[in-house]
Design a protein around this motif. Structure first.
Motif, PDB file in Angstrom:
ATOM      1  N   ARG A  50      35.295  40.136  38.104  1.00 32.17           N
ATOM      2  CA  ARG A  50      36.501  39.292  38.174  1.00 32.17           C
ATOM      3  C   ARG A  50      36.479  38.411  39.423  1.00 32.17           C
ATOM      4  O   ARG A  50      36.846  37.241  39.365  1.00 32.17           O
ATOM      5  CB  ARG A  50      37.751  40.162  38.174  1.00 32.17           C
ATOM      6  CG  ARG A  50      37.992  40.866  36.869  1.00 32.17           C
ATOM      7  CD  ARG A  50      39.166  41.795  36.970  1.00 32.17           C
ATOM      8  NE  ARG A  50      39.387  42.486  35.707  1.00 32.17           N
ATOM      9  CZ  ARG A  50      40.249  43.472  35.544  1.00 32.17           C
ATOM     10  NH1 ARG A  50      40.989  43.869  36.559  1.00 32.17           N
ATOM     11  NH2 ARG A  50      40.394  44.045  34.374  1.00 32.17           N
ATOM     12  N   TYR A  51      36.061  39.000  40.532  1.00 31.70           N
ATOM     13  CA  TYR A  51      36.013  38.257  41.789  1.00 31.70           C
ATOM     14  C   TYR A  51      35.031  37.088  41.689  1.00 31.70           C
ATOM     15  O   TYR A  51      35.357  35.959  42.048  1.00 31.70           O
ATOM     16  CB  TYR A  51      35.613  39.190  42.931  1.00 31.70           C
ATOM     17  CG  TYR A  51      35.582  38.529  44.279  1.00 31.70           C
ATOM     18  CD1 TYR A  51      36.704  38.506  45.078  1.00 31.70           C
ATOM     19  CD2 TYR A  51      34.420  37.917  44.752  1.00 31.70           C
ATOM     20  CE1 TYR A  51      36.689  37.885  46.323  1.00 31.70           C
ATOM     21  CE2 TYR A  51      34.393  37.294  45.981  1.00 31.70           C
ATOM     22  CZ  TYR A  51      35.527  37.293  46.764  1.00 31.70           C
ATOM     23  OH  TYR A  51      35.502  36.669  47.992  1.00 31.70           O
ATOM     24  N   ILE A  52      33.845  37.362  41.202  1.00 32.10           N
ATOM     25  CA  ILE A  52      32.821  36.317  41.095  1.00 32.10           C
ATOM     26  C   ILE A  52      33.260  35.228  40.113  1.00 32.10           C
ATOM     27  O   ILE A  52      33.036  34.043  40.349  1.00 32.10           O
ATOM     28  CB  ILE A  52      31.463  36.937  40.706  1.00 32.10           C
ATOM     29  CG1 ILE A  52      30.931  37.753  41.890  1.00 32.10           C
ATOM     30  CG2 ILE A  52      30.462  35.861  40.301  1.00 32.10           C
ATOM     31  CD1 ILE A  52      29.708  38.580  41.583  1.00 32.10           C
ATOM     32  N   ALA A  53      33.940  35.606  39.028  1.00 29.99           N
ATOM     33  CA  ALA A  53      34.437  34.612  38.072  1.00 29.99           C
ATOM     34  C   ALA A  53      35.493  33.713  38.717  1.00 29.99           C
ATOM     35  O   ALA A  53      35.533  32.511  38.471  1.00 29.99           O
ATOM     36  CB  ALA A  53      35.008  35.303  36.840  1.00 29.99           C
ATOM     37  N   LYS A  54      36.329  34.287  39.565  1.00 26.21           N
ATOM     38  CA  LYS A  54      37.399  33.508  40.203  1.00 26.21           C
ATOM     39  C   LYS A  54      36.881  32.681  41.369  1.00 26.21           C
ATOM     40  O   LYS A  54      37.277  31.536  41.547  1.00 26.21           O
ATOM     41  CB  LYS A  54      38.521  34.433  40.676  1.00 26.21           C
ATOM     42  CG  LYS A  54      39.678  33.674  41.296  1.00 26.21           C
ATOM     43  CD  LYS A  54      40.867  34.554  41.539  1.00 26.21           C
ATOM     44  CE  LYS A  54      42.021  33.723  42.065  1.00 26.21           C
ATOM     45  NZ  LYS A  54      43.274  34.449  42.046  1.00 26.21           N
ATOM     46  N   TYR A  55      36.029  33.261  42.165  1.00 26.18           N
ATOM     47  CA  TYR A  55      35.523  32.593  43.370  1.00 26.18           C
ATOM     48  C   TYR A  55      34.045  32.263  43.185  1.00 26.18           C
ATOM     49  O   TYR A  55      33.188  32.741  43.926  1.00 26.18           O
ATOM     50  CB  TYR A  55      35.731  33.486  44.597  1.00 26.18           C
ATOM     51  CG  TYR A  55      37.180  33.866  44.823  1.00 26.18           C
ATOM     52  CD1 TYR A  55      38.047  32.973  45.435  1.00 26.18           C
ATOM     53  CD2 TYR A  55      37.669  35.098  44.426  1.00 26.18           C
ATOM     54  CE1 TYR A  55      39.384  33.308  45.643  1.00 26.18           C
ATOM     55  CE2 TYR A  55      38.995  35.446  44.627  1.00 26.18           C
ATOM     56  CZ  TYR A  55      39.848  34.545  45.234  1.00 26.18           C
ATOM     57  OH  TYR A  55      41.169  34.884  45.439  1.00 26.18           O
ATOM     58  N   GLU A  56      33.751  31.446  42.200  1.00 27.58           N
ATOM     59  CA  GLU A  56      32.373  31.103  41.843  1.00 27.58           C
ATOM     60  C   GLU A  56      31.567  30.591  43.033  1.00 27.58           C
ATOM     61  O   GLU A  56      30.370  30.856  43.137  1.00 27.58           O
ATOM     62  CB  GLU A  56      32.364  30.042  40.742  1.00 27.58           C
ATOM     63  CG  GLU A  56      32.932  30.516  39.435  1.00 27.58           C
ATOM     64  CD  GLU A  56      33.040  29.399  38.423  1.00 27.58           C
ATOM     65  OE1 GLU A  56      32.637  28.263  38.720  1.00 27.58           O
ATOM     66  OE2 GLU A  56      33.537  29.675  37.320  1.00 27.58           O
ATOM     67  N   GLU A  57      32.221  29.845  43.913  1.00 20.84           N
ATOM     68  CA  GLU A  57      31.496  29.255  45.047  1.00 20.84           C
ATOM     69  C   GLU A  57      30.952  30.304  46.015  1.00 20.84           C
ATOM     70  O   GLU A  57      30.100  30.009  46.847  1.00 20.84           O
ATOM     71  CB  GLU A  57      32.394  28.259  45.800  1.00 20.84           C
ATOM     72  CG  GLU A  57      33.506  28.893  46.618  1.00 20.84           C
ATOM     73  CD  GLU A  57      34.754  29.254  45.821  1.00 20.84           C
ATOM     74  OE1 GLU A  57      35.725  29.688  46.451  1.00 20.84           O
ATOM     75  OE2 GLU A  57      34.769  29.117  44.591  1.00 20.84           O
ATOM     76  N   MET A  58      31.424  31.548  45.915  1.00 20.19           N
ATOM     77  CA  MET A  58      30.918  32.606  46.777  1.00 20.19           C
ATOM     78  C   MET A  58      29.517  33.051  46.360  1.00 20.19           C
ATOM     79  O   MET A  58      28.796  33.655  47.132  1.00 20.19           O
ATOM     80  CB  MET A  58      31.870  33.803  46.770  1.00 20.19           C
ATOM     81  CG  MET A  58      33.280  33.462  47.240  1.00 20.19           C
ATOM     82  SD  MET A  58      33.359  32.816  48.914  1.00 20.19           S
ATOM     83  CE  MET A  58      32.994  34.279  49.836  1.00 20.19           C
ATOM     84  N   GLY A  59      29.158  32.759  45.121  1.00 19.36           N
ATOM     85  CA  GLY A  59      27.825  33.090  44.633  1.00 19.36           C
ATOM     86  C   GLY A  59      27.721  34.537  44.181  1.00 19.36           C
ATOM     87  O   GLY A  59      28.576  35.360  44.479  1.00 19.36           O
ATOM     88  N   PRO A  60      26.667  34.865  43.454  1.00 17.64           N
ATOM     89  CA  PRO A  60      26.504  36.210  42.907  1.00 17.64           C
ATOM     90  C   PRO A  60      26.300  37.277  43.988  1.00 17.64           C
ATOM     91  O   PRO A  60      26.551  38.448  43.740  1.00 17.64           O
ATOM     92  CB  PRO A  60      25.276  36.086  42.005  1.00 17.64           C
ATOM     93  CG  PRO A  60      24.549  34.889  42.518  1.00 17.64           C
ATOM     94  CD  PRO A  60      25.582  33.969  43.079  1.00 17.64           C
ATOM     95  N   ASP A  61      25.856  36.880  45.183  1.00 16.56           N
ATOM     96  CA  ASP A  61      25.665  37.857  46.258  1.00 16.56           C
ATOM     97  C   ASP A  61      26.983  38.401  46.787  1.00 16.56           C
ATOM     98  O   ASP A  61      27.004  39.396  47.517  1.00 16.56           O
ATOM     99  CB  ASP A  61      24.866  37.247  47.405  1.00 16.56           C
ATOM    100  CG  ASP A  61      23.431  36.945  46.982  1.00 16.56           C
ATOM    101  OD1 ASP A  61      22.956  37.550  46.004  1.00 16.56           O
ATOM    102  OD2 ASP A  61      22.795  36.103  47.641  1.00 16.56           O
ATOM    103  N   ALA A  62      28.095  37.754  46.438  1.00 11.91           N
ATOM    104  CA  ALA A  62      29.405  38.247  46.871  1.00 11.91           C
ATOM    105  C   ALA A  62      29.634  39.663  46.353  1.00 11.91           C
ATOM    106  O   ALA A  62      30.293  40.467  47.003  1.00 11.91           O
ATOM    107  CB  ALA A  62      30.507  37.316  46.384  1.00 11.91           C
ATOM    108  N   GLY A  63      29.091  39.975  45.198  1.00 15.56           N
ATOM    109  CA  GLY A  63      29.231  41.315  44.643  1.00 15.56           C
ATOM    110  C   GLY A  63      28.638  42.377  45.543  1.00 15.56           C
ATOM    111  O   GLY A  63      29.195  43.463  45.696  1.00 15.56           O
TER     112      GLY A  63
END
Length: 122
Positions: free
Chosen positions: A72-85
């Protein structure tokens, strides 16, 4: 809230969908809590159409549940990139169960007519 002028015949409750739209669209949230106390309050960053939610938070330990929030976080804050997970998984992750929510629209023509409170069953 009759002392604030919201006890008027024209008052009409806002639907929960109105509040949910504002919470979902919010990019930054204000979170208020005290250490070692599960009670928490959070609000959207809009001071005109404010939605305040009260409830209790629990630290997540189930990786499947954490992964759900990471998605959900990555879908909402796409600019953070997949490494945000990876960042989220390496730090504490909490989930809030709401008990009460309030909203006030800070526009003179709507303040007395739309203030609304929702209660959530536990």
């Amino acid at each position: 809230m009759s002392d604030y002028g919201v006890d008027v015949p024209e008052w009409e409750a806002l639907p929960w969908s109105w509040a949910a739209e504002r919470l979902i669209a919010t990019r930054n949230y204000w979170v208020i809590t005290v250490a070692a106390n599960p009670r928490v309050a959070l609000t959207n960053s809009d001071s005109i159409e404010c939605v305040s939610v009260q409830g209790s938070a629990v630290r997540l330990t189930d990786m499947a549940r954490i992964d759900t929030w990471v998605e959900r976080y990555i879908a909402k804050y796409e600019e953070m990139g997949p490494d945000a997970g990876d960042f989220i998984r390496e730090h504490a992750c909490f989930e809030v169960t709401p008990t009460l929510a309030l909203t006030v629209i800070e526009r003179p023509d709507e303040f007395a007519l739309r203030a609304t409170r929702w209660r959530f069953d536990q």
